[in-house]
Design an enzyme around this catalytic site. Structure first.
Site, PDB file in Angstrom:
ATOM      1  N   ARG A 151     -24.832 -52.875  11.376  1.00  0.00           N
ATOM      2  CA  ARG A 151     -26.246 -52.547  11.116  1.00  0.00           C
ATOM      3  C   ARG A 151     -26.932 -53.452  10.094  1.00  0.00           C
ATOM      4  O   ARG A 151     -28.146 -53.404   9.964  1.00  0.00           O
ATOM      5  CB  ARG A 151     -26.361 -51.094  10.622  1.00  0.00           C
ATOM      6  CG  ARG A 151     -25.661 -50.878   9.287  1.00  0.00           C
ATOM      7  CD  ARG A 151     -25.372 -49.421   9.026  1.00  0.00           C
ATOM      8  NE  ARG A 151     -24.639 -49.278   7.763  1.00  0.00           N
ATOM      9  CZ  ARG A 151     -23.347 -49.561   7.588  1.00  0.00           C
ATOM     10  NH1 ARG A 151     -22.622 -50.007   8.593  1.00  0.00           N
ATOM     11  NH2 ARG A 151     -22.776 -49.414   6.412  1.00  0.00           N
ATOM     12  N   LYS A 207     -23.727 -59.494  -1.261  1.00  0.00           N
ATOM     13  CA  LYS A 207     -24.826 -59.368  -0.295  1.00  0.00           C
ATOM     14  C   LYS A 207     -26.069 -60.119  -0.750  1.00  0.00           C
ATOM     15  O   LYS A 207     -26.782 -60.703   0.073  1.00  0.00           O
ATOM     16  CB  LYS A 207     -25.153 -57.892  -0.085  1.00  0.00           C
ATOM     17  CG  LYS A 207     -24.045 -57.155   0.643  1.00  0.00           C
ATOM     18  CD  LYS A 207     -24.385 -55.691   0.861  1.00  0.00           C
ATOM     19  CE  LYS A 207     -23.229 -55.003   1.568  1.00  0.00           C
ATOM     20  NZ  LYS A 207     -23.492 -53.560   1.780  1.00  0.00           N
ATOM     21  N   PHE A 232     -29.689 -41.285  -4.364  1.00  0.00           N
ATOM     22  CA  PHE A 232     -30.895 -40.732  -4.986  1.00  0.00           C
ATOM     23  C   PHE A 232     -30.997 -41.009  -6.471  1.00  0.00           C
ATOM     24  O   PHE A 232     -32.101 -41.002  -7.020  1.00  0.00           O
ATOM     25  CB  PHE A 232     -31.029 -39.242  -4.661  1.00  0.00           C
ATOM     26  CG  PHE A 232     -31.668 -39.069  -3.321  1.00  0.00           C
ATOM     27  CD1 PHE A 232     -33.032 -39.201  -3.177  1.00  0.00           C
ATOM     28  CD2 PHE A 232     -30.893 -38.868  -2.190  1.00  0.00           C
ATOM     29  CE1 PHE A 232     -33.634 -39.123  -1.936  1.00  0.00           C
ATOM     30  CE2 PHE A 232     -31.480 -38.790  -0.939  1.00  0.00           C
ATOM     31  CZ  PHE A 232     -32.856 -38.907  -0.817  1.00  0.00           C
ATOM     32  N   THR A 256     -30.421 -43.929  -7.878  1.00  0.00           N
ATOM     33  CA  THR A 256     -31.148 -45.194  -7.990  1.00  0.00           C
ATOM     34  C   THR A 256     -32.584 -45.045  -7.513  1.00  0.00           C
ATOM     35  O   THR A 256     -33.510 -45.622  -8.090  1.00  0.00           O
ATOM     36  CB  THR A 256     -30.430 -46.301  -7.198  1.00  0.00           C
ATOM     37  OG1 THR A 256     -29.049 -46.284  -7.535  1.00  0.00           O
ATOM     38  CG2 THR A 256     -30.989 -47.673  -7.537  1.00  0.00           C
ATOM     39  N   CYS A 299     -24.317 -42.338   4.803  1.00  0.00           N
ATOM     40  CA  CYS A 299     -23.764 -43.095   5.930  1.00  0.00           C
ATOM     41  C   CYS A 299     -22.241 -43.066   5.917  1.00  0.00           C
ATOM     42  O   CYS A 299     -21.605 -43.243   6.945  1.00  0.00           O
ATOM     43  CB  CYS A 299     -24.235 -44.536   5.861  1.00  0.00           C
ATOM     44  SG  CYS A 299     -26.003 -44.668   5.962  1.00  0.00           S
TER      45      CYS A 299
END
Ligand SMILES: [Zn+2]
Length: 351
Positions: free
Chosen positions: A70, A85, A131, A133, A197
């Site tokens: 994804r 990343k 939540f 962050t 997730c």
């Protein structure tokens, strides 16, 4: 506008809501994206292709094979190299549109560094997965008077809301008022918000829908199309095909936007050790930079599978997998117990 830019963005300039003036505003604008996973990669890709002037990408993690389903900016070689990343995103985004200024920062957003990392940008984009962050982003945005766009996806479901301080409700109005319209489970947050997730999985199509809405909202804000903003909480489920949008009322007693009590920004609410995924703990020791080559040499006697790149060092102490960043952060996989993580950190990383 230079003729080559007019040609490059011609299909967007033809769209009546943008035009050449809107495109120029976009080229002159900037945004900061916090978190470059599923939502973040799609939003970054869309905005960089659209011709945003400058994008700062902040992310604390590295690319793994399970991300590729994804996280559309990354490829197998990024996962093989365990690239951070932020670094992989910066490289790919530059190759997509070399005229955009891209800044990848390998960092964990904390109350201490949030004002410096987020300050000076006219828009903050949510690509995070938790939540704590998001409420920190909300505090930072409301205190700076800067808009931000909240977005989340889990399973086949996604939700997004644009927060304009002074104009709309904020995330604390939504989550802390106890009247969550999406389905309150008694603690002010819906059960949909509690799932992640890592527990419920996620369909890439759900991510695509929500991050596309987030990117469209960003383009409206940055081109000054405020009347086109929905100012609603938009949610949708790509499996059931049901979509809805709800107007969220400002809470007149809101901790953040009414009382201006920024408890997440002042650091009261954020621990040094945070859960990070299904089976991982992150330890963030402040102001303790690590010499990764020296650590690698020291670990060679006690750890297995030591691998490193310019940004991080990974090693195994079965059954645990440890990843250490130069800023002193470590992500420890194989436990959810902060005490175990702290003990491994003390024993192998910072004795
Ligand atoms: Zn509020």
């Amino acid at each position: 506008m230079k003729p080559e830019l007019r040609e490059k963005y011609s299909r967007q300039i033809l769209f009546s809501g943008i035009g050449e003036a809107g495109q120029q505003r976009l080229l002159d604008s900037s945004a900061v994206l916090v978190g470059c996973g599923a939502l973040g990669t799609v939003v970054a890709d869309l905005l960089v292709r659209a011709g945003l002037g400058h994008l700062r990408v902040i992310d604390r993690d590295f690319v793994e094979p399970s991300n590729l389903q994804r996280q559309t900016l990354f490829n197998e070689s990024d996962a093989r190299d365990s690239l951070p990343k932020a670094i992989a995103a910066e490289r790919h985004l530059r190759s997509i549109n070399s005229t955009v200024v891209i800044e990848g920062l390998v960092a964990d957003l904390t109350p201490a560094n949030a004002p410096k990392l987020l300050g000076g940008f006219p828009l903050i984009l949510d690509g995070t997965d938790n939540f704590e962050t998001r409420l920190l982003l909300n505090d930072a945005a409301v205190s700076l008077g800067v808009p931000w766009i909240y977005a989340a996806a889990v399973g086949s479901y996604g939700v997004t809301m644009t927060v304009r301080p002074g104009e709309t409700a904020c995330l604390a109005c939504l989550l802390e008022s106890g009247s969550d319209p999406v389905g309150d489970n008694g603690n002010g947050r819906s059960s949909q918000f509690e799932e992640t997730c890592d527990t419920a999985g996620v369909l890439n199509a759900a991510v695509g829908v929500v991050s596309s809405i987030e990117a469209a909202e960003a383009i409206k804000l940055l081109t000054g199309n405020f009347e086109a903003l929905g100012d609603r909480l938009v949610s949708g489920d790509v499996w059931s095909g049901k979509f809805q949008s709800i107007r969220v009322a400002k809470n007149p007693g809101c901790r953040a936007c009414a009382r201006r009590e920024f408890s997440y920004l002042s650091g009261d609410a954020q621990p040094h050790i945070t859960m990070c995924g299904r089976d991982s703990v992150q330890i963030h020791e402040r102001n303790r930079r690590l010499d990764l080559p020296a650590l690698s040499a020291r670990l060679s006697a006690s750890a297995a599978e030591i691998r490193n790149n310019d940004f991080l060092l990974r090693f195994r102490v079965p059954p645990y997998d440890l990843t250490v960043f130069a800023d002193g952060r470590a992500i420890i996989k194989g436990t959810r117990d902060p005490a175990v993580a702290r003990s491994l950190y003390a024993r192998f990383i910072s004795p």
